[in-house]
Design a protein around this motif. Sequence first.
Motif, PDB file in Angstrom:
ATOM      1  N   LEU A 205       4.165  -4.426  -6.377  1.00 43.56           N
ATOM      2  CA  LEU A 205       3.519  -3.320  -5.666  1.00 43.56           C
ATOM      3  C   LEU A 205       4.024  -1.972  -6.166  1.00 43.56           C
ATOM      4  O   LEU A 205       3.252  -1.008  -6.264  1.00 43.56           O
ATOM      5  N   MET A 206       5.319  -1.876  -6.503  1.00 42.87           N
ATOM      6  CA  MET A 206       5.845  -0.617  -7.035  1.00 42.87           C
ATOM      7  C   MET A 206       5.229  -0.294  -8.403  1.00 42.87           C
ATOM      8  O   MET A 206       5.037   0.871  -8.740  1.00 42.87           O
ATOM      9  N   ILE A 207       4.925  -1.330  -9.175  1.00 42.68           N
ATOM     10  CA  ILE A 207       4.267  -1.113 -10.468  1.00 42.68           C
ATOM     11  C   ILE A 207       2.821  -0.666 -10.258  1.00 42.68           C
ATOM     12  O   ILE A 207       2.347   0.288 -10.872  1.00 42.68           O
ATOM     13  N   THR A 215       4.952   5.434  -2.111  1.00 52.28           N
ATOM     14  CA  THR A 215       5.634   4.266  -2.660  1.00 52.28           C
ATOM     15  C   THR A 215       6.896   4.700  -3.389  1.00 52.28           C
ATOM     16  O   THR A 215       6.842   5.581  -4.246  1.00 52.28           O
ATOM     17  N   PRO A 216       8.051   4.125  -3.070  1.00 51.71           N
ATOM     18  CA  PRO A 216       9.282   4.481  -3.795  1.00 51.71           C
ATOM     19  C   PRO A 216       9.180   4.082  -5.265  1.00 51.71           C
ATOM     20  O   PRO A 216       8.521   3.102  -5.607  1.00 51.71           O
ATOM     21  N   LYS A 217       9.842   4.825  -6.119  1.00 50.48           N
ATOM     22  CA  LYS A 217       9.785   4.575  -7.556  1.00 50.48           C
ATOM     23  C   LYS A 217      10.740   3.446  -7.942  1.00 50.48           C
ATOM     24  O   LYS A 217      11.835   3.317  -7.394  1.00 50.48           O
ATOM     25  N   LEU A 218      10.320   2.660  -8.915  1.00 56.34           N
ATOM     26  CA  LEU A 218      11.192   1.664  -9.534  1.00 56.34           C
ATOM     27  C   LEU A 218      12.011   2.388 -10.598  1.00 56.34           C
ATOM     28  O   LEU A 218      11.476   2.849 -11.600  1.00 56.34           O
ATOM     29  N   MET A 228      15.665   0.989  -6.797  1.00 57.93           N
ATOM     30  CA  MET A 228      14.500   1.754  -6.372  1.00 57.93           C
ATOM     31  C   MET A 228      14.933   3.064  -5.720  1.00 57.93           C
ATOM     32  O   MET A 228      16.093   3.238  -5.342  1.00 57.93           O
ATOM     33  N   GLU A 229      13.997   3.961  -5.616  1.00 62.54           N
ATOM     34  CA  GLU A 229      14.250   5.279  -5.028  1.00 62.54           C
ATOM     35  C   GLU A 229      14.797   5.148  -3.610  1.00 62.54           C
ATOM     36  O   GLU A 229      14.327   4.331  -2.820  1.00 62.54           O
ATOM     37  N   LYS A 230      15.783   5.970  -3.286  1.00 60.84           N
ATOM     38  CA  LYS A 230      16.357   5.956  -1.948  1.00 60.84           C
ATOM     39  C   LYS A 230      15.536   6.834  -1.013  1.00 60.84           C
ATOM     40  O   LYS A 230      15.097   7.911  -1.385  1.00 60.84           O
ATOM     41  N   VAL A 231      15.328   6.354   0.195  1.00 58.31           N
ATOM     42  CA  VAL A 231      14.606   7.107   1.226  1.00 58.31           C
ATOM     43  C   VAL A 231      15.633   7.671   2.204  1.00 58.31           C
ATOM     44  O   VAL A 231      16.485   6.926   2.707  1.00 58.31           O
ATOM     45  N   GLN A 232      15.557   8.975   2.476  1.00 59.89           N
ATOM     46  CA  GLN A 232      16.592   9.625   3.298  1.00 59.89           C
ATOM     47  C   GLN A 232      16.660   9.064   4.710  1.00 59.89           C
ATOM     48  O   GLN A 232      17.735   8.801   5.249  1.00 59.89           O
ATOM     49  N   HIS A 233      15.511   8.895   5.351  1.00 57.72           N
ATOM     50  CA  HIS A 233      15.464   8.378   6.729  1.00 57.72           C
ATOM     51  C   HIS A 233      14.826   6.996   6.682  1.00 57.72           C
ATOM     52  O   HIS A 233      13.637   6.869   6.353  1.00 57.72           O
ATOM     53  N   THR A 234      15.606   5.974   7.025  1.00 56.77           N
ATOM     54  CA  THR A 234      15.198   4.602   6.730  1.00 56.77           C
ATOM     55  C   THR A 234      14.557   3.858   7.896  1.00 56.77           C
ATOM     56  O   THR A 234      14.566   2.638   7.936  1.00 56.77           O
ATOM     57  N   SER A 235      14.037   4.570   8.854  1.00 55.68           N
ATOM     58  CA  SER A 235      13.271   3.942   9.924  1.00 55.68           C
ATOM     59  C   SER A 235      12.296   4.963  10.487  1.00 55.68           C
ATOM     60  O   SER A 235      12.590   6.157  10.507  1.00 55.68           O
ATOM     61  N   HIS A 306       9.416  15.146   5.627  1.00 48.11           N
ATOM     62  CA  HIS A 306       8.658  14.338   6.589  1.00 48.11           C
ATOM     63  C   HIS A 306       7.388  13.742   5.972  1.00 48.11           C
ATOM     64  O   HIS A 306       6.345  13.643   6.619  1.00 48.11           O
ATOM     65  N   ASP A 307       7.512  13.376   4.698  1.00 47.95           N
ATOM     66  CA  ASP A 307       6.476  12.584   4.028  1.00 47.95           C
ATOM     67  C   ASP A 307       6.874  11.113   4.125  1.00 47.95           C
ATOM     68  O   ASP A 307       8.023  10.762   3.831  1.00 47.95           O
ATOM     69  N   LEU A 308       5.953  10.266   4.546  1.00 47.15           N
ATOM     70  CA  LEU A 308       6.252   8.849   4.699  1.00 47.15           C
ATOM     71  C   LEU A 308       6.622   8.224   3.365  1.00 47.15           C
ATOM     72  O   LEU A 308       5.999   8.490   2.346  1.00 47.15           O
ATOM     73  N   LYS A 309       7.651   7.377   3.373  1.00 44.91           N
ATOM     74  CA  LYS A 309       8.034   6.580   2.215  1.00 44.91           C
ATOM     75  C   LYS A 309       8.308   5.158   2.687  1.00 44.91           C
ATOM     76  O   LYS A 309       8.962   4.942   3.714  1.00 44.91           O
ATOM     77  N   MET A 310       7.818   4.199   1.943  1.00 49.88           N
ATOM     78  CA  MET A 310       8.077   2.809   2.291  1.00 49.88           C
ATOM     79  C   MET A 310       9.538   2.471   1.990  1.00 49.88           C
ATOM     80  O   MET A 310      10.081   2.893   0.971  1.00 49.88           O
ATOM     81  N   VAL A 311      10.145   1.705   2.891  1.00 48.82           N
ATOM     82  CA  VAL A 311      11.542   1.289   2.722  1.00 48.82           C
ATOM     83  C   VAL A 311      11.608  -0.151   2.229  1.00 48.82           C
ATOM     84  O   VAL A 311      12.410  -0.479   1.360  1.00 48.82           O
ATOM     85  N   ASP A 312      10.765  -1.006   2.783  1.00 49.80           N
ATOM     86  CA  ASP A 312      10.776  -2.435   2.436  1.00 49.80           C
ATOM     87  C   ASP A 312       9.335  -2.911   2.306  1.00 49.80           C
ATOM     88  O   ASP A 312       8.576  -2.881   3.281  1.00 49.80           O
ATOM     89  N   MET A 313       8.956  -3.345   1.109  1.00 55.43           N
ATOM     90  CA  MET A 313       7.576  -3.802   0.871  1.00 55.43           C
ATOM     91  C   MET A 313       7.520  -5.288   0.520  1.00 55.43           C
ATOM     92  O   MET A 313       6.517  -5.763  -0.012  1.00 55.43           O
ATOM     93  N   ARG A 314       8.586  -6.013   0.826  1.00 52.24           N
ATOM     94  CA  ARG A 314       8.616  -7.434   0.460  1.00 52.24           C
ATOM     95  C   ARG A 314       7.588  -8.259   1.216  1.00 52.24           C
ATOM     96  O   ARG A 314       7.208  -9.339   0.772  1.00 52.24           O
ATOM     97  N   ARG A 315       7.152  -7.770   2.376  1.00 49.39           N
ATOM     98  CA  ARG A 315       6.188  -8.530   3.184  1.00 49.39           C
ATOM     99  C   ARG A 315       4.779  -7.943   3.083  1.00 49.39           C
ATOM    100  O   ARG A 315       3.968  -8.121   3.975  1.00 49.39           O
ATOM    101  N   ILE A 316       4.541  -7.218   2.013  1.00 50.57           N
ATOM    102  CA  ILE A 316       3.173  -6.775   1.698  1.00 50.57           C
ATOM    103  C   ILE A 316       2.696  -7.660   0.558  1.00 50.57           C
ATOM    104  O   ILE A 316       3.231  -7.599  -0.550  1.00 50.57           O
ATOM    105  N   VAL A 317       1.722  -8.502   0.835  1.00 49.96           N
ATOM    106  CA  VAL A 317       1.366  -9.571  -0.115  1.00 49.96           C
ATOM    107  C   VAL A 317      -0.086  -9.433  -0.568  1.00 49.96           C
ATOM    108  O   VAL A 317      -0.937  -8.913   0.168  1.00 49.96           O
TER     109      VAL A 317
END
Length: 428
Positions: A205-207, A215-218, A228-235, A306-317
Motif C-alpha cells: 500500500l505504501m508503494i 500515506t506515510p513514506k517508505l 517508514m515515516e514517523k507520525v507525530q501524533h499516533t492516535s 493536523h493533517d491525517l497520517k496513517m499509523v498502521d496499514m497492515r489490516r488494509i487488504v
Amino acid sequence: MAKGLISWAWLKKPYYIQARISYLRVKYLFFTWLAVLVSSWVVYVQYSSYTELCRGHQCKSAICDKYRKGVIDGSACSSLCDKDTLYLGKCLSTKPNNQVYTGSWGDVEGVVKCQMGDVLHYELGAEMEPRKEGALFDKPTKGTSVEKFKEMVFSHLKEKVGEQANLLDLASLVLSVADGNKDGHISLPEAKSAWALLQLNEVLLMIILQDKEHTPKLLGFCGDLYVMEKVQHTSLYGISVPWLLELWIPSGLRRGMDQWFTPSWPRKAKISIGLLEFVEDVFHGTFGNFLMCDVAAANFGYNDKHDLKMVDMRRIVPEASLREAMRERRCGEDADCVYGADCRTSCDLTKRRCTPEVVQPNLAKACLALKDYLLRGAPSEIREELEKQLYACMALKGTSDQMEMEHSLILNNLKTLLWKKISYTKDS
C-alpha cells in the motif's frame, strides 16, 4: 476491695493497649507484604510481556546475519548492520511476530517494523499472525533472470489485487523500490528483500499510494525489515497513561477520557477530512480497491499541521484477496465470516460458505469511527446537519458499483460541510 479492683483495672489497660498496638502492627505488616507481593507480580507479568513482545535485538541480529552472508540487501542494510546509523528506539510492539520500534536514521526520525518468524505471508483470518511455511528469503532462487523476476512480481500482483489494466505500471513501481542502491540494476539479494516485502499489505500500500498525502513514506528496507515515516501524533484521540494506572481505569471512564483529550473542533474537522480523503484514495484507486478491516483510533494519527497520517496499514487488504479468501471459508453463521475487526461478509447457509461481498463499505466504517469524535464540541449551527449526514453515511451497505454514486455523494457532502465551517479559521 474497691482499691484492689481499681488497681487491677489500671494494670489491665496498658496490656489492652499493647495488644491493640501489636494487632495493628501485624495488620499493617500483612497488608504491606500483600501490596509488595501484588506489585511484584504485576511488575513480573509486565516485564515478561515486554520481553516477549519486544525482541528487536533478535530481529536485527537475524537480518544482519542474512545481510552479511549476502542473502539479502536493501537501502537500509548498511546503516543498520555496518555503520550503526539506524537505531531502534522505543518498543511499540503489540504482537511478538510484528516488531515495531521508533527509530532514528541519521537526522531522520522514523518507525522500524520487522517480521519475526519463518514467513511473511499473512493468512486472511481473524488474526494477523504469519502462518509458517518454507524458508525465509528463498525466492527468487539463484540463476533467476531479471525478466523472470519481473514475471514473478507481475503474477503475484495479479493474484493480490486482481486483474487490472495497469498492472505493468504497478510492477514497475515495485521494481523501482527493489533497486535499493539506485544503480539501475536489481541484484539477487535486493530481489529477495523485495519479494519478502511484497507479501506485506502495508508495504504494498505504501508503494501504491506513495504520492498520496495521508500515506506515510517508505524510507528504506533490509530484508523484511522496513523503515517508514514517523507520525507525530499516533492516535486519532486519547491520552497515554502509565500502564499501572491503565489497569485500574474502568473502560467506560477510559473511553470518556479519550474523547476529552482531543484537539479543538476545527482541528478535529481537518483531521476528519483527511480520513475521508484517505477513504477516497483506497476506494477504487489506481490499482484496485482496498478494504479497511480495522478502523480503530490507534491506526490513524496526524502531524503538527493536523493533517491525517496513517499509523498502521497492515489490516488494509486488497478486495480481490479478501473476496477469494472468503469464498473458500466454511461457515455455520455470519460470525464465522469476519476478517480483522471490521471486514464482515455473510454466511450462505445452503453452501456453508462465506459470501465474498463485504457488508459495510470503508466509508460507513470511517463515519462510525468519526461520529463521537466530530459531534463532541461541534458548533451548534451545523450539529444537526452533521449528525444527519454521519448517520446516513453509517447506514451505507455493500460495495457494489450501483452504490458508488451514493458513496461519492455522501462523502462529498460531508467534506463540503466541514470545509465550509473551518475554511476561514486559522486551524484550517
